[in-house]
Scaffold this active site. Structure first.
Site, PDB file in Angstrom:
ATOM      1  CG  HIS A 156      43.361  50.231  38.688  1.00  0.00           C
ATOM      2  ND1 HIS A 156      43.352  51.589  38.420  1.00  0.00           N
ATOM      3  CD2 HIS A 156      42.078  49.819  38.593  1.00  0.00           C
ATOM      4  CE1 HIS A 156      42.116  51.969  38.155  1.00  0.00           C
ATOM      5  NE2 HIS A 156      41.319  50.923  38.257  1.00  0.00           N
ATOM      6  CG  HIS A 160      41.501  47.353  42.841  1.00  0.00           C
ATOM      7  ND1 HIS A 160      40.278  47.807  43.279  1.00  0.00           N
ATOM      8  CD2 HIS A 160      41.331  47.008  41.533  1.00  0.00           C
ATOM      9  CE1 HIS A 160      39.407  47.753  42.279  1.00  0.00           C
ATOM     10  NE2 HIS A 160      40.019  47.264  41.216  1.00  0.00           N
ATOM     11  CG  HIS A 198      39.225  43.120  38.108  1.00  0.00           C
ATOM     12  ND1 HIS A 198      39.661  42.837  39.392  1.00  0.00           N
ATOM     13  CD2 HIS A 198      38.948  44.462  38.089  1.00  0.00           C
ATOM     14  CE1 HIS A 198      39.645  43.943  40.111  1.00  0.00           C
ATOM     15  NE2 HIS A 198      39.229  44.945  39.349  1.00  0.00           N
ATOM     16  CG  ASP A 199      41.682  46.552  37.333  1.00  0.00           C
ATOM     17  OD1 ASP A 199      41.345  46.750  36.152  1.00  0.00           O
ATOM     18  OD2 ASP A 199      41.094  47.060  38.313  1.00  0.00           O
TER      19      ASP A 199
END
Length: 234
Positions: A156, A160, A198-199
């Site tokens: 992550h 990514h 998103h991460d």
């Protein structure tokens, strides 16, 4: 893509693409229905002018479907104008050498080539067509987002995020979902930003681990979608 076994990854994308194809088929059916219903409600001259602009040489239904699609795009432009939003920059092409916007984009290789800044590169290439983003503001924002990722995280990481954003962009554009949905440009930009972040801040722990350890984030978010809530709030 680079941390999942090939067989599992293939199955995952088969399911994802199958769902997207079903969605495209649904939109095609809706457009055909609109085409038949709009024949009497749309100004005939307007429709004929649009059909003259196309290269469609199929049957009449196909021509009307294509024409309705163009009308939908034009209505979307009007929505943008009504919201005070300018259109996208025209004649923009993605970085061909880096294969941004393509399925065979390699986030790890690009990150190595760009000295650890693949997220900034992908984000800038995909977001700069939206002219409501001043260039200086966009570059500063992307730099901040990338800095919040832990580059030492084995999965992550910023790589990514860049890889996921590029894959999302490829799927929604190649399947025609963006073109067929009447959404303002600001919504398209928001989706790309969400993909990039998103991460954000991920520190390599699962929700269950945080719950078991009674981590402060688990307490803050009441054991529900802990990391997802953390990413969104970041």
């Amino acid at each position: 893509k680079y941390a999942i076994p090939p067989s599992a990854a293939a199955q995952t994308w088969v399911v994802a693409i199958s769902i997207l194809l079903d969605e495209v088929s649904h939109w095609q059916d809706r457009l055909r229905s609109q085409a038949s219903n709009l024949h009497s409600s749309i100004d005939r001259k307007q429709m004929m002018d649009i059909m003259d602009e196309t290269d469609v040489s199929h049957d009449v239904v196909s021509q009307y479907v294509h024409a309705v699609d163009l009308l939908a795009c034009r209505r979307c432009e009007k929505v943008n104008e009504g919201a005070g939003l300018p259109a996208r920059r025209k004649h923009h092409s993605l970085s061909v050498d880096l294969k941004i916007g393509e399925w065979d984009f390699n986030a790890i290789e690009v990150d190595q080539q760009r000295h650890g800044h693949v997220l900034q590169v992908v984000g800038f290439e995909l977001l700069r067509p939206f002219i409501f983003f001043p260039t200086e503001t966009l570059t500063a924002f992307l730099e901040k987002v990338e800095s919040r990722y832990d580059a030492s995280n084995p999965y992550h990481s910023h790589m990514h995020a860049a890889d996921m954003c590029n894959s999302f962009f490829y799927l929604v554009t190649k399947c025609g979902l963006w073109r067929k949905c009447e959404l303002p440009e600001v919504c398209h930009a928001a989706m790309l930003i969400a993909a990039l972040g998103h991460d954000i801040g991920h520190f390599g722990r699962t929700n269950m681990f945080l719950i078991t350890e009674r981590h402060e984030l688990a307490i803050t978010y009441n054991d529900r979608s802990i990391m997802e809530s953390f990413h969104a709030s970041s």
